[in-house]
Design a protein around this motif. Structure first.
Motif, short mmCIF file in Angstrom:
data_model
loop_
_atom_site.label_atom_id
_atom_site.label_comp_id
_atom_site.label_asym_id
_atom_site.label_seq_id
_atom_site.Cartn_x
_atom_site.Cartn_y
_atom_site.Cartn_z
N LEU A 1 2.78 0.07 -3.41
CA LEU A 1 2.58 0.35 -1.98
C LEU A 1 1.13 0.15 -1.56
CD1 LEU A 1 4.78 3.54 -1.41
CD2 LEU A 1 5.21 1.24 -0.55
N ASN A 2 0.22 0.51 -2.43
CA ASN A 2 -1.20 0.36 -2.12
C ASN A 2 -1.61 -1.10 -1.96
OD1 ASN A 2 -1.73 3.10 -2.10
ND2 ASN A 2 -2.08 3.16 -4.31
N GLN A 3 -0.80 -2.02 -2.47
CA GLN A 3 -1.13 -3.44 -2.39
C GLN A 3 -0.45 -4.15 -1.21
OE1 GLN A 3 -0.18 -5.11 -6.22
NE2 GLN A 3 -1.37 -3.55 -7.32
N LEU A 4 0.38 -3.43 -0.45
CA LEU A 4 1.12 -4.05 0.65
C LEU A 4 0.33 -4.01 1.95
CD1 LEU A 4 4.68 -2.57 0.00
CD2 LEU A 4 3.76 -4.79 -0.73
N ASN A 5 0.59 -5.01 2.81
CA ASN A 5 -0.03 -4.99 4.14
C ASN A 5 0.85 -4.14 5.08
OD1 ASN A 5 2.08 -6.60 5.31
ND2 ASN A 5 1.07 -8.45 4.57
N GLU A 6 0.40 -3.98 6.30
CA GLU A 6 1.08 -3.09 7.26
C GLU A 6 2.52 -3.53 7.55
OE1 GLU A 6 1.17 0.44 9.23
OE2 GLU A 6 -0.51 -0.35 8.06
N GLU A 7 2.72 -4.82 7.71
CA GLU A 7 4.07 -5.33 7.98
C GLU A 7 5.01 -5.05 6.81
OE1 GLU A 7 6.37 -9.56 8.65
OE2 GLU A 7 4.26 -9.43 9.26
N VAL B 1 9.23 -1.56 4.09
CA VAL B 1 9.57 -0.55 3.08
C VAL B 1 10.06 0.72 3.78
CG1 VAL B 1 8.62 0.97 1.29
CG2 VAL B 1 7.98 -1.46 1.34
N ALA B 2 9.40 1.11 4.85
CA ALA B 2 9.81 2.30 5.59
C ALA B 2 11.23 2.11 6.15
CB ALA B 2 8.82 2.60 6.72
N ASP B 3 11.52 0.93 6.67
CA ASP B 3 12.86 0.64 7.17
C ASP B 3 13.89 0.72 6.05
OD1 ASP B 3 11.92 0.24 9.74
OD2 ASP B 3 11.91 -1.95 9.59
N PHE B 4 13.53 0.22 4.90
CA PHE B 4 14.45 0.25 3.76
C PHE B 4 14.72 1.68 3.31
CE2 PHE B 4 15.44 -0.16 -0.83
CZ PHE B 4 16.65 -0.80 -0.69
N ILE B 5 13.69 2.50 3.30
CA ILE B 5 13.86 3.91 2.94
C ILE B 5 14.79 4.60 3.92
CG2 ILE B 5 12.66 6.15 2.76
CD1 ILE B 5 10.25 4.53 1.60
N THR B 6 14.62 4.31 5.21
CA THR B 6 15.50 4.87 6.24
C THR B 6 16.94 4.43 6.00
OG1 THR B 6 13.70 4.86 7.84
CG2 THR B 6 15.93 4.98 8.72
#
Length: 77
Positions: A11-17, A22-27
């Motif tokens: 996660l620390n290596q990902l950009n904002e998009e 990832v947030a959408d996938f968690i939802t």
């Protein structure tokens, strides 16, 4: 290293998009979990079972009696 630590590292290596994806996938995962395992209120189910148990028994007996009557009528033919 456990899965949570590995995910945090990634996660620390990902950009904002990517983080938004990832947030959408968690939802989505949380939503799917609720569909697969609905939250059943066992107390409410027990209450409903008790409430309708007598009616269910009566309907079953009526069905059996009706079936017996139909068989008797069929035997007479």
């Amino acid at each position: 290293m456990n899965a949570k630590e590995q995910i945090n590292q990634q996660l620390n290596q990902l950009n904002e998009e990517q983080l938004n994806q990832v947030a959408d996938f968690i939802t989505f995962l949380k939503f799917r979990e609720k569909l697969i395992k609905p939250n059943l209120n066992t107390e409410k189910l027990a209450q409903l079972y008790q409430e309708f148990a007598e009616e269910d028994r009566q309907l079953a007996e009526e069905g059996i009696n009706e079936s017996a009557d139909l068989l008797t009528q069929e035997e007479r033919l």
